[in-house]
Design an enzyme around this catalytic site. Structure first.
Site, PDB file in Angstrom:
ATOM      1  N   SER A 147      19.416  64.440  66.467  1.00  0.00           N
ATOM      2  CA  SER A 147      19.496  63.840  65.139  1.00  0.00           C
ATOM      3  C   SER A 147      18.132  63.904  64.481  1.00  0.00           C
ATOM      4  CB  SER A 147      19.942  62.377  65.226  1.00  0.00           C
ATOM      5  OG  SER A 147      19.779  61.728  63.986  1.00  0.00           O
ATOM      6  N   TYR A 162      19.082  54.595  69.377  1.00  0.00           N
ATOM      7  CA  TYR A 162      19.688  55.882  69.028  1.00  0.00           C
ATOM      8  C   TYR A 162      18.630  56.967  68.935  1.00  0.00           C
ATOM      9  CZ  TYR A 162      22.419  59.248  66.245  1.00  0.00           C
ATOM     10  OH  TYR A 162      23.053  60.363  65.778  1.00  0.00           O
TER      11      TYR A 162
END
Length: 256
Positions: A147, A162
């Site tokens: 990401s 995350y």
């Protein structure tokens, strides 16, 4: 000495049964281009239905199985089952993941473990099992999904657990590229920016899309098809000289 890229080839996709997810769009895109598809998802029924749809639409072999990829025993058993029922395994793409919008000072041990277990451990367990087959065959493609959050230090819907887990995916794939390259296996990462899926905290309004796009240099956020096309390249025969790379598909959000 690497082996020839087989005409009849299977890709395993984790987390590819969600109706509005990147994985499911990618499964359709790859099946349309002749890949046989194995799906691993925590929702086994949805995985089976998705696989059946792929077979009906595109005439490929497809199977779907249920597994919690963070559990090594389940992850290995899922790959075992798919490999037994499909043509030669050539590629794996690790879409399975969870978001985490919890502020850092409020992160509990349980939340940290939950996010790391799925986003990093799950990638490792599935990939390790698949890699054994790819090395044995002398040809293969491994793709991890990171990401832009991992590269920019958050700034998206999800926060630190995350970002940390997705940064781990980049380190994992780079190390695999180095270790497995001599056996004809490549390992790469796709790093999406904001993509119009439910993992962003629910269906996005037009106003929220415009706001999220403002950070990048293109006047829109990404679509699952943008990621599917990148996957199709990285697992293709043509990408045989690309390894250890992180491909940002993010509208110019992170330039490096």
């Amino acid at each position: 000495m690497t082996a020839a890229f087989p005409a009849e080839r299977t890709v395993i996709l984790t987390g590819a049964a969600s109706p509005r997810g990147i994985g499911r769009t990618t499964a359709h895109h790859l099946a349309e281009h002749g890949w046989h598809v194995g799906i691993v998802d925590v929702d086994g029924d949805a995985a089976a239905r998705t696989a059946e749809d792929l077979s009906d639409r595109y005439g490929v072999h497809a199977l779907g199985v249920g597994a919690d990829v963070s559990d090594r025993t389940q992850a290995v058993a899922a790959v075992d089952a798919l490999e037994a029922g499909l043509p030669q395994l050539v590629a794996v793409v690790n879409f399975a993941g969870v978001s985490s919008p919890v502020p850092y000072l409020e992160v509990t041990p349980e939340e940290w473990e939950r996010v790391r277990a799925i986003n990093l451990d799950g990638v490792h367990w599935v990939t390790q099992r698949v890699a054994a087959s790819l090395v044995s065959a002398g040809v293969g493609r491994i793709v991890g999904i990171s990401s832009v959050s991992a590269q920019r230090g958050g700034g998206t819907f999800s926060k630190t657990p995350y970002s940390a887990s997705k940064a781990g995916v980049i380190g994992l794939m780079r190390s695999l590229a180095r270790e497995l390259g001599p056996f004809g296996v490549t390992a790469n990462v796709i790093s999406p920016g904001p993509i119009d899926t439910d993992i962003m905290g629910g269906t996005l309004s037009e106003e929220r899309k415009v706001h999220m796009a403002a950070d990048g240099v293109l006047p829109r956020i990404g679509t699952p098809r943008d990621i599917a096309a990148a996957v199709a390249y990285l697992i293709s025969e043509d990408a045989g000289f690309v390894t250890g790379h992180t491909l940002n598909v993010d509208g110019g959000l992170y330039m490096h």
